[in-house]
Design a protein around this motif. Sequence first.
Motif, mmCIF file in Angstrom:
data_model
loop_
_atom_site.group_PDB
_atom_site.id
_atom_site.type_symbol
_atom_site.label_atom_id
_atom_site.label_comp_id
_atom_site.label_asym_id
_atom_site.label_seq_id
_atom_site.Cartn_x
_atom_site.Cartn_y
_atom_site.Cartn_z
ATOM 1 N N LYS A 94 0.836 -1.197 0.000
ATOM 2 C CA LYS A 94 0.000 0.000 0.000
ATOM 3 C C LYS A 94 0.874 1.251 0.000
ATOM 4 N N GLU A 95 0.312 2.316 -0.548
ATOM 5 C CA GLU A 95 1.027 3.579 -0.607
ATOM 6 C C GLU A 95 1.292 4.101 0.802
ATOM 7 N N ALA A 96 2.563 4.390 1.081
ATOM 8 C CA ALA A 96 2.958 4.938 2.381
ATOM 9 C C ALA A 96 3.148 6.447 2.296
ATOM 10 N N ARG A 97 3.680 6.903 1.175
ATOM 11 C CA ARG A 97 3.846 8.345 0.959
ATOM 12 C C ARG A 97 4.066 8.602 -0.518
ATOM 13 N N ARG A 98 3.951 9.875 -0.883
ATOM 14 C CA ARG A 98 4.028 10.279 -2.285
ATOM 15 C C ARG A 98 4.705 11.639 -2.362
ATOM 16 N N LYS A 99 5.510 11.803 -3.404
ATOM 17 C CA LYS A 99 6.113 13.112 -3.690
ATOM 18 C C LYS A 99 5.828 13.431 -5.145
ATOM 19 N N VAL A 100 5.250 14.603 -5.371
ATOM 20 C CA VAL A 100 4.949 15.069 -6.712
ATOM 21 C C VAL A 100 5.824 16.296 -6.987
ATOM 22 N N ALA A 101 6.544 16.267 -8.102
ATOM 23 C CA ALA A 101 7.394 17.403 -8.464
ATOM 24 C C ALA A 101 6.529 18.639 -8.662
ATOM 25 N N ASP A 102 7.031 19.789 -8.244
ATOM 26 C CA ASP A 102 6.294 21.038 -8.394
ATOM 27 C C ASP A 102 5.891 21.298 -9.840
ATOM 28 N N ASP A 103 6.739 20.891 -10.782
ATOM 29 C CA ASP A 103 6.438 21.120 -12.195
ATOM 30 C C ASP A 103 5.711 19.943 -12.840
ATOM 31 N N GLY A 104 5.374 18.913 -12.050
ATOM 32 C CA GLY A 104 4.641 17.756 -12.563
ATOM 33 C C GLY A 104 5.482 16.793 -13.374
ATOM 34 N N SER A 105 6.799 16.950 -13.369
ATOM 35 C CA SER A 105 7.664 16.121 -14.215
ATOM 36 C C SER A 105 7.864 14.703 -13.683
ATOM 37 N N PHE A 106 7.606 14.478 -12.403
ATOM 38 C CA PHE A 106 7.720 13.128 -11.859
ATOM 39 C C PHE A 106 6.824 12.977 -10.643
ATOM 40 N N ILE A 107 6.507 11.718 -10.362
ATOM 41 C CA ILE A 107 5.802 11.341 -9.138
ATOM 42 C C ILE A 107 6.540 10.150 -8.550
ATOM 43 N N LEU A 108 6.816 10.221 -7.260
ATOM 44 C CA LEU A 108 7.405 9.107 -6.526
ATOM 45 C C LEU A 108 6.356 8.590 -5.558
ATOM 46 N N ASN B 101 10.412 -1.625 7.509
ATOM 47 C CA ASN B 101 10.687 -0.246 7.112
ATOM 48 C C ASN B 101 11.068 -0.123 5.645
ATOM 49 N N HIS B 102 11.346 -1.242 5.009
ATOM 50 C CA HIS B 102 11.762 -1.239 3.605
ATOM 51 C C HIS B 102 10.566 -0.887 2.715
ATOM 52 N N THR B 103 10.782 -0.010 1.740
ATOM 53 C CA THR B 103 9.709 0.360 0.812
ATOM 54 C C THR B 103 10.150 0.141 -0.627
ATOM 55 N N LEU B 104 9.166 0.051 -1.495
ATOM 56 C CA LEU B 104 9.393 0.006 -2.937
ATOM 57 C C LEU B 104 8.976 1.359 -3.488
ATOM 58 N N GLU B 105 9.917 2.060 -4.073
ATOM 59 C CA GLU B 105 9.646 3.364 -4.674
ATOM 60 C C GLU B 105 9.286 3.158 -6.145
ATOM 61 N N LEU B 106 8.095 3.567 -6.513
ATOM 62 C CA LEU B 106 7.695 3.573 -7.920
ATOM 63 C C LEU B 106 7.884 4.989 -8.438
ATOM 64 N N THR B 107 8.626 5.127 -9.519
ATOM 65 C CA THR B 107 8.901 6.431 -10.104
ATOM 66 C C THR B 107 8.198 6.537 -11.449
ATOM 67 N N TRP B 108 7.352 7.547 -11.587
ATOM 68 C CA TRP B 108 6.688 7.842 -12.853
ATOM 69 C C TRP B 108 7.272 9.147 -13.383
ATOM 70 N N LEU B 109 7.712 9.105 -14.636
ATOM 71 C CA LEU B 109 8.283 10.278 -15.290
ATOM 72 C C LEU B 109 7.345 10.749 -16.396
ATOM 73 N N ARG B 110 6.872 11.982 -16.298
ATOM 74 C CA ARG B 110 5.904 12.537 -17.248
ATOM 75 C C ARG B 110 6.363 12.414 -18.692
ATOM 76 N N ASP B 111 7.622 12.669 -18.966
ATOM 77 C CA ASP B 111 8.105 12.727 -20.341
ATOM 78 C C ASP B 111 8.627 11.391 -20.872
ATOM 79 N N TRP B 112 8.508 10.326 -20.098
ATOM 80 C CA TRP B 112 8.954 9.003 -20.567
ATOM 81 C C TRP B 112 7.814 8.366 -21.343
#
Length: 124
Positions: free
Chosen positions: A29-43, A52-63
């Motif tokens: 389940k999602e524990a936390r999220r970071k969205v770039a101010d310019d919308g270029s990525f979401i973690l 305590n180990h997490t899986l970071e999913l990285t989405w890149l707008r321009d990919w």
Amino acid sequence: MNFTFCHNNFNVLDLEKSLEFYEKALGLKEARRKVADDGSFILVYLSDGKTNHTLELTWLRDWDRPYNLGDNEFHLALEVDDFDKAYEHHKEMGCICFENKAMGIYFINDPDNYWIEILPANRG
């Protein structure tokens, strides 16, 4: 000097599809999220709720193409308390990509074709 694991990262093409997969397949389940101010990525950091180990999913707008995973020899591994039930669940989902019955393990693949090893409890 002591190091401890923090997270692993997978880059994903379709964040919502990946979030749905990881929750359905592994209960992450999602524990936390970071969205770039310019919308270029979401973690998005996924948690099992136990470690305590997490899986970071990285989405890149321009990919705009699937990620090149090479020979895909890297993977995550998760233990499960009811291996047979997990196997049937993943079989129904159609995400089992490799089985090694002699070792008593199998792998599933996510929507971006990252492999996840599934182990019976106490085998990790």
